[in-house]
Motif scaffolding. Structure first.
Motif, PDB file in Angstrom:
ATOM      1  N   ALA A   1      -5.466   5.207   1.657  1.00 57.80           N
ATOM      2  CA  ALA A   1      -6.629   4.607   2.323  1.00 57.80           C
ATOM      3  C   ALA A   1      -7.919   4.835   1.531  1.00 57.80           C
ATOM      4  O   ALA A   1      -8.895   4.110   1.694  1.00 57.80           O
ATOM      5  CB  ALA A   1      -6.756   5.178   3.730  1.00 57.80           C
ATOM      6  N   GLN A   2      -7.900   5.864   0.668  1.00 56.26           N
ATOM      7  CA  GLN A   2      -9.093   6.124  -0.151  1.00 56.26           C
ATOM      8  C   GLN A   2      -9.018   5.406  -1.496  1.00 56.26           C
ATOM      9  O   GLN A   2      -9.812   5.658  -2.393  1.00 56.26           O
ATOM     10  CB  GLN A   2      -9.255   7.631  -0.354  1.00 56.26           C
ATOM     11  N   LEU A   3      -8.026   4.552  -1.641  1.00 53.96           N
ATOM     12  CA  LEU A   3      -7.814   3.726  -2.826  1.00 53.96           C
ATOM     13  C   LEU A   3      -7.427   4.546  -4.059  1.00 53.96           C
ATOM     14  O   LEU A   3      -7.670   4.156  -5.194  1.00 53.96           O
ATOM     15  CB  LEU A   3      -9.035   2.819  -3.091  1.00 53.96           C
ATOM     16  N   ARG A   4      -6.791   5.701  -3.803  1.00 56.66           N
ATOM     17  CA  ARG A   4      -6.282   6.557  -4.877  1.00 56.66           C
ATOM     18  C   ARG A   4      -4.815   6.219  -5.121  1.00 56.66           C
ATOM     19  O   ARG A   4      -4.036   6.102  -4.174  1.00 56.66           O
ATOM     20  CB  ARG A   4      -6.362   8.035  -4.464  1.00 56.66           C
ATOM     21  N   THR A   5      -4.452   6.114  -6.394  1.00 58.15           N
ATOM     22  CA  THR A   5      -3.049   5.874  -6.732  1.00 58.15           C
ATOM     23  C   THR A   5      -2.292   7.207  -6.689  1.00 58.15           C
ATOM     24  O   THR A   5      -2.871   8.257  -6.422  1.00 58.15           O
ATOM     25  CB  THR A   5      -2.903   5.292  -8.159  1.00 58.15           C
ATOM     26  N   SER A   6      -1.012   7.139  -7.055  1.00 59.39           N
ATOM     27  CA  SER A   6      -0.204   8.368  -7.091  1.00 59.39           C
ATOM     28  C   SER A   6      -0.572   9.252  -8.282  1.00 59.39           C
ATOM     29  O   SER A   6      -0.141  10.391  -8.366  1.00 59.39           O
ATOM     30  CB  SER A   6       1.281   7.993  -7.166  1.00 59.39           C
TER      31      SER A   6
ATOM     32  N   SER B   1      -3.552   0.720   5.058  1.00 61.04           N
ATOM     33  CA  SER B   1      -4.571   0.333   6.043  1.00 61.04           C
ATOM     34  C   SER B   1      -4.459   1.229   7.270  1.00 61.04           C
ATOM     35  O   SER B   1      -3.420   1.264   7.931  1.00 61.04           O
ATOM     36  CB  SER B   1      -4.370  -1.134   6.444  1.00 61.04           C
ATOM     37  N   LEU B   2      -5.526   1.949   7.572  1.00 60.86           N
ATOM     38  CA  LEU B   2      -5.522   2.806   8.763  1.00 60.86           C
ATOM     39  C   LEU B   2      -5.524   1.942  10.008  1.00 60.86           C
ATOM     40  O   LEU B   2      -4.835   2.198  10.982  1.00 60.86           O
ATOM     41  CB  LEU B   2      -6.761   3.713   8.766  1.00 60.86           C
TER      42      LEU B   2
ATOM     43  N   LEU C   1      -1.172  -2.815   2.828  1.00 55.92           N
ATOM     44  CA  LEU C   1      -1.498  -4.241   2.765  1.00 55.92           C
ATOM     45  C   LEU C   1      -2.201  -4.568   1.451  1.00 55.92           C
ATOM     46  O   LEU C   1      -2.933  -3.737   0.915  1.00 55.92           O
ATOM     47  CB  LEU C   1      -2.442  -4.619   3.913  1.00 55.92           C
ATOM     48  N   ARG C   2      -1.971  -5.786   1.006  1.00 55.13           N
ATOM     49  CA  ARG C   2      -2.702  -6.259  -0.179  1.00 55.13           C
ATOM     50  C   ARG C   2      -3.283  -7.617   0.150  1.00 55.13           C
ATOM     51  O   ARG C   2      -2.580  -8.485   0.664  1.00 55.13           O
ATOM     52  CB  ARG C   2      -1.745  -6.374  -1.374  1.00 55.13           C
TER      53      ARG C   2
END
Ligand code: FAD
Length: 408
Positions: A249-254, A269-270, A276-277
């Motif tokens: 949700a914070q737009l951080r990848t792995s 998406s919270l 979702l994209r």
């Protein structure tokens, strides 16, 4: 990240540019490098199928002067791999403290050895525009958002347009067949030959080989059957992929210090409780605010009510919200409409010029599509965000302001 440092942004589209702007706007004083595969300054894509295609616009550059951003802007440079904290491009290596992936999406093409155009870049659009002379026969494969917009422009330019759509209605995958069916009339009224339930096997020189054995001759062929996130170059990077770059949700990848944003990013998406994209301009505009804040040490979540618009056959179509817990939206992916638990309520006469389709989950408005009703869209967006219960009877009555349909 503790400032100063080195931030590298890959992708010089709206999301990439906005990330750089947001970093500087928040006072980041470290080095910023923007690596973009296209040889030109970041530009806007929505006009490509609209005003640029009709000739009302020639240039959609988002910002002509990037100097105030104090960024190293590396145009015409393509990232090829990501390994252990180093980004490699076709021109060299870029170490980073934070990396933002904003590589957008790439059109899907059909099999076959015939010339097929797509519509993603300004070069695609200018090349097509040259070909759309009066009398030209144009075949568009796909009656989605881009197919409809291109058909609109092409008839305006005097083209003879056929649109082939494999589904039984336009936009079935985006907003469901009930709404999609209504838009089919718009094609007919504009003089476009819309052939529904017609698949295409391949593109051949001079025409299309149709599913079922038919042939459609055309001077120009455009494939508009959707896009895929541009992530193949990340295959061996260790960055998790799931219908795009998978981010939280914070737009951080792995991968530590690596973020993703825009059309290429599938975010947790919270609000909707799933990943979702969206292929929405509004996401590319606003999600970079969250990325920049989090690079600078924040922990913000990106949790939008998605919004999208389209201009087709003289109508402004706007869509806000999201259909179905199964991940249905108005983007290039998913299926909306009926059959996913939401109840469809018409507002106004859908055979007319101005109307809306509202989807309710229980008493809550969850999605709204408006045709020529921008005020309804704005009010609906607030109702969806707030999650307030509404009265379906009042919602259906166009004489009552949408905001007054809230149950008190
Ligand atoms: P992009 O704009 O695709 O930018 C990504 C950039 O990254 C590209 O320049 C690409 O070349 C570059 N790149 C890719 N791979 C690499 C690499 N390996 N190295 C370096 N650079 C790389 N949305 C709406 O909401 N409403 C509309 O009406 C609408 N109309 C549209 C009309 C058209 C014709 C198109 C194509 C899109 C439209 N959209 C619309 C969608 C909207 O434009 C996109 O959601 C938005 O452009 C996404 O921005 P982005 O920066 O994520 O991706």
């Amino acid at each position: 990240m503790t400032s100063p440092g080195q931030v590298v942004v890959v992708g010089g589209g709206l999301a990439g540019l906005r990330t750089v702007e947001e970093l500087r706007g928040r006072g980041y004083g470290g080095q910023v490098t923007l690596v973009g595969a296209e040889p030109r300054l970041p530009y806007d894509r929505p006009p490509l199928s609209k005003k640029l295609m009709t000739g009302a616009l020639d240039d959609t550059t988002l910002r002509h002067d990037l100097d105030p951003l104090h960024a190293e802007v590396r145009l015409g440079e393509r990232a090829v791999s990501l390994d252990d904290g180093v980004l490699t491009t076709d021109r060299g290596e870029h170490p980073f403290d934070a990396l933002v992936l904003a590589t957008g999406a790439t059109p899907v093409t059909l099999p076959g050895d015939g010339r097929q155009h797509v519509l993603r870049t300004i070069e695609d659009a200018l090349e097509l525009r040259e070909l759309l002379r009066p009398g030209v026969t144009l075949a568009i494969v796909g009656a989605g958002w881009i197919g409809a917009e291109l058909a609109t422009a092409a008839v305006q330019l005097g083209g003879r347009v056929t649109v082939l759509e494999a589904a039984q209605t336009p936009l079935a995958a985006a907003v469901g067949p009930e709404v999609g069916r209504l838009t089919a009339q718009w094609y007919a009224a504009a003089g476009v030959d819309l052939r529904l339930g017609q698949g295409v096997e391949s593109v051949r020189p001079g025409g299309l080989a149709l599913a079922g054995g038919g042939w459609l001759a055309a001077d120009v062929i455009v494939t508009a059957v959707g896009v895929r996130p541009t992530v193949s170059w990340l295959a061996d990077s260790g960055v998790a992929l799931d219908n795009g770059v998978a981010v939280d949700a914070q737009l951080r990848t792995s991968a530590a210090g690596v973020f993703a944003v825009g059309d290429c990013a599938a975010f947790e998406s919270l609000r909707y409780g799933r990943r979702l994209r969206f292929e929405h301009w509004d996401v590319a505009l606003h999600a970079p605010e969250v990325v920049a804040a989090n690079i600078l040490g924040g922990s913000q979540a990106y949790d939008p009510v998605p919004y999208f618009w389209s201009e087709q056959f003289g109508r402004m179509v706007q869509y806000v919200g999201h259909l179905g817990a199964g991940g249905r939206g108005a983007g290039g992916q998913g299926t909306g409409g009926d059959g996913y638990g939401e109840r469809l309520v018409w507002r106004g006469d859908p055979s007319g010029e101005r109307w809306a389709a509202a989807w309710l989950a229980g008493e809550r408005l969850v999605a709204l599509l408006t045709v020529g009703l921008p005020r309804d869209l704005l009010q609906g967006r607030r109702l969806i965000s707030a999650g307030l219960p509404v009265d379906p009877g009042r919602l259906a009555d166009p004489r009552i302001p949408l905001r007054d349909s809230v149950l008190t």
